[in-house]
Design a protein around this motif. Sequence first.
Motif, PDB file in Angstrom:
ATOM      1  N   PRO A 291      21.243   2.382  49.408  1.00  0.00           N
ATOM      2  CA  PRO A 291      21.300   2.647  47.976  1.00  0.00           C
ATOM      3  C   PRO A 291      20.546   3.926  47.624  1.00  0.00           C
ATOM      4  O   PRO A 291      19.849   4.499  48.463  1.00  0.00           O
ATOM      5  N   ARG A 293      17.492   5.327  45.675  1.00  0.00           N
ATOM      6  CA  ARG A 293      16.251   4.811  45.096  1.00  0.00           C
ATOM      7  C   ARG A 293      15.577   5.919  44.321  1.00  0.00           C
ATOM      8  O   ARG A 293      15.215   6.944  44.896  1.00  0.00           O
ATOM      9  N   ARG A 298      17.228   1.312  41.448  1.00  0.00           N
ATOM     10  CA  ARG A 298      18.067   1.482  42.636  1.00  0.00           C
ATOM     11  C   ARG A 298      19.519   1.406  42.197  1.00  0.00           C
ATOM     12  O   ARG A 298      19.865   0.608  41.326  1.00  0.00           O
ATOM     13  N   TYR A 300      23.381   0.887  43.638  1.00  0.00           N
ATOM     14  CA  TYR A 300      24.131   0.392  44.796  1.00  0.00           C
ATOM     15  C   TYR A 300      25.622   0.543  44.593  1.00  0.00           C
ATOM     16  O   TYR A 300      26.103   0.513  43.462  1.00  0.00           O
TER      17      TYR A 300
END
Lengths: 534, 322
Positions: A291, A293, A298, A300
């Motif tokens: 992902p 960050r 975060r 995804y």
Amino acid sequence: MTTTVERPAAAAPGPPPAPSPLRRVGTTLLRWWRQLTAMRTALILLFLLALAAIPGSLLPQRSLSQSQVTGYFREHETLAPVLDAFYLFDVFSSPWFAAIYLLLFISLIGCVVPRAIEHGRAVLAQPPPAPRHLHRLPDSATLDSELDAAATLDVVEEELRVRRFRVVRRDGRHGPELSAEKGFLKETGNVVFHLALLALLLGLAGGKLWGYEGSILVTEGDRFCNTFQQYDTSRSGALVDASDMTPLCVTLEDFKAEYEENLTAASFTADIGYGLAGAASRNATIGVNSPLRVDGDRVYVTGHGFSPVFTVTFPGGQSFTDVSAPFLPSDTTTMASQGALKLPDVPGSDEQLALEGFFAPTGSTQGGVLTSIDPRPLDPQVALFVYSGYLGLDSGLPQSVYSVDQTQIDRGSLTEVGRANLAIGESTTLADGTVVTFSGLKEFAAMQLSHDPGQVYVLGAAVAVLVGLLGMLLLRRERVFARVGPGPGDAGTVLSVGSLTRGSAETAPRFTALTDDVSAALRRRATAKENPSS
Amino acid sequence: MTDPSLAALSDTLFSIAVALYSVAVVAFCAELAFGGKKAPAVSRELVGAGGGSTTAASLPPVDEEPVKARRVGAVAMGLTLLGAVVHAGVLVTRGVATDRLPWGNMYEFGTAVVLVAVVVYVVLALRTPALRHIGVFVLAPVVLSMVGIGLFLYASAGPLVAALRSSWLAVHVSTAILGFGIFFVSGIASVMYLVRSRYEAKIAAGERPLSRIVHRLPSAAALDRTAHRTAVFGFPIWTFAVIAGAIWAESAWGRFWGWDPKETWAFIAWVVYAAYLHARTTAGWRGRPSAWVNVVGLGVMVFNLLYVNMVSTGLHSYGGVS
Ligand code: HEM
């Protein structure tokens, strides 16, 4: 080994004076507290926790899949509401599940805090005096020594100090004696473990209260920003303040799915641009297991699919060029997908228009039925139904953006005005002269933004749990006691040694090694004394 | 990408391993049959002593083992070892054939768990010879598991799905396999303990139960200690596996814990094993009740593998069984 001490019933001398109501409440509370913090209660609560988690895995849960819960309600019309009344579709956020773990953790606090304090004292205190009968200890031995009492104990003390024991010598009632202890880390491990469990729960709770997540389908070229209004679905904790959400925006520039020869999905990658609203954008590539960050948030990629692109040209000459909507995959191995495109504002007409259909990235038609045979877009085809009439979008009832509202069709407000199977570039003409062209294809990614301020604390606590556990389970706590007395007929000295070990290991060989070393040292010392020259 | 001849070799080795283990089961049976003829005189020992405080020396005197039994026992151990080597070969060849770690689906996971169980048993039996006598009770479930895995969970060698292509596969799944394999042996030791402690209780009550096989088992105390010690070994490994799984889930699924069915059952198993360790030190729970908790723990582990992968739907649907 035993760590549970049955508390002796309070002595009841004579008929007790009638206690004041306040006292009585006090004693009752104290009794409950003791019950709650007994290890047996903790054991029962542990079992209850395990049992309570079971329905959460056997019944569909709202937190995992709202649609499965809805399906369950449809199939079990009478049972489902009853189950729902007991929170059985929200087990892990139900009051009774919370009650069990809160009780368990209160029990844990009541148990571990006094234990930690006692442990703190024990670390500072001297090892306890030797028990009267050393031979009753789990490991014990008596050795003969030719040295005098003090010198014999000196030898024992040296052997123990080499083994890093803390040693005290006392003149006990039954003769000169020695107590030694080591392995406080075992108990420290126990305290750390149980305290870390508490910390872990706090981290979890904090994450739930201050955390949120939102999901959205983003087609290549589109972008979204981190606000609840934009997300398709979102979940947020009780203490989340929408104005504190990071103003992060993400653009999906390109999405790629790669497959092995046997069509196993090999990788999904999304090239994205991201940045705070108004700031310059940066680029990143994210995908399964990696992902994006950015401090505290975060992003995804949780899924993907295709958005077929259409051009609709109306009889009056106006057109919608390259309109598209995500079609949701119904089978991820072939990416056969379903979806709908709704056109509420048809130029020059009061009727609204909707395209609903089935999309196959690699289509194969048999007997007029389109199926997908490959997840890659090698030969994209759609099977379309075109509806005209009233879509019901402003009826106030929520409806899925991925399908046409069946009730409008049943009611006759929407009527089918055409159907066709189209490959890219092909078009179909409706009775009124409207032309629908399947003009192209884009990919979309299902993206999720998560914010969980508790998770680093949970990770730290989990590591502490593990470290504490290793200390508690692998280390030993050993106590060794020794006492000397005169030998038979006052010749020499008799040394009694006993040891008590907590921890799961074979103790006999270690004890034997100790006594062997001691007796060898005693013999050496005795010989040295007889022949001081050598 | 997948090498078909190596993959076929792996499948052949699987059959050979099952055959070797089966012969080992027969040999272990023969060993028990040739063993102690006399009615037992078991020393009265604390049943289910708290562990650690009693020593190996207090094993009840098993009557001198006849030479024949000892020879057959050695053959059985040899077959088991050979089986384990071939069994390891199954995984190695599959790993080489597919160019990845050989635990990407239930077939491979199950095969690896059983291998760990066999290795744990062999290590225990070599360190404490009395434990060799539980061989048939370890190897028989091993053979049953292998046959079940081969028949119902088989998945042909192939590449991993995208979600599994992460170094966490090595960390999370390997430790889960280790923990599971260790708990497997621990659970069997507890079952044996339950059988044996009833037998010892009968003897203590003056009855003369005539089960020659149970008589040949290690003492109840030794079995209980073995069960506890293996569980103590397995528990931190399992804890680590669960934590590693949560870390992986955070980067793969967007949250470290979501009560997915697999996660839920891993948690249940963890709680049950924590309860087992507690029960062993809680008055009133020592001995048979705590052994039952350990058996339940193994049941939960097996349920988690079979039911959750095959029946329920969740994110852990990498079983490869269709
Ligand atoms: C979430 C709840 C709990 C878990 C998962 C847990 C877990 C554990 C584990 C794994 C052990 C190691 C046992 C061993 O050394 O063999 C242990 C030991 C211990 N626990 Fe807990 N525990 C929990 C709650 C409690 C509570 C509430 C208490 C007190 C009432 C407690 C008291 C103890 C004690 C006294 C020991 C030491 C036993 C020994 O050293 O042999 N635990 N705990």
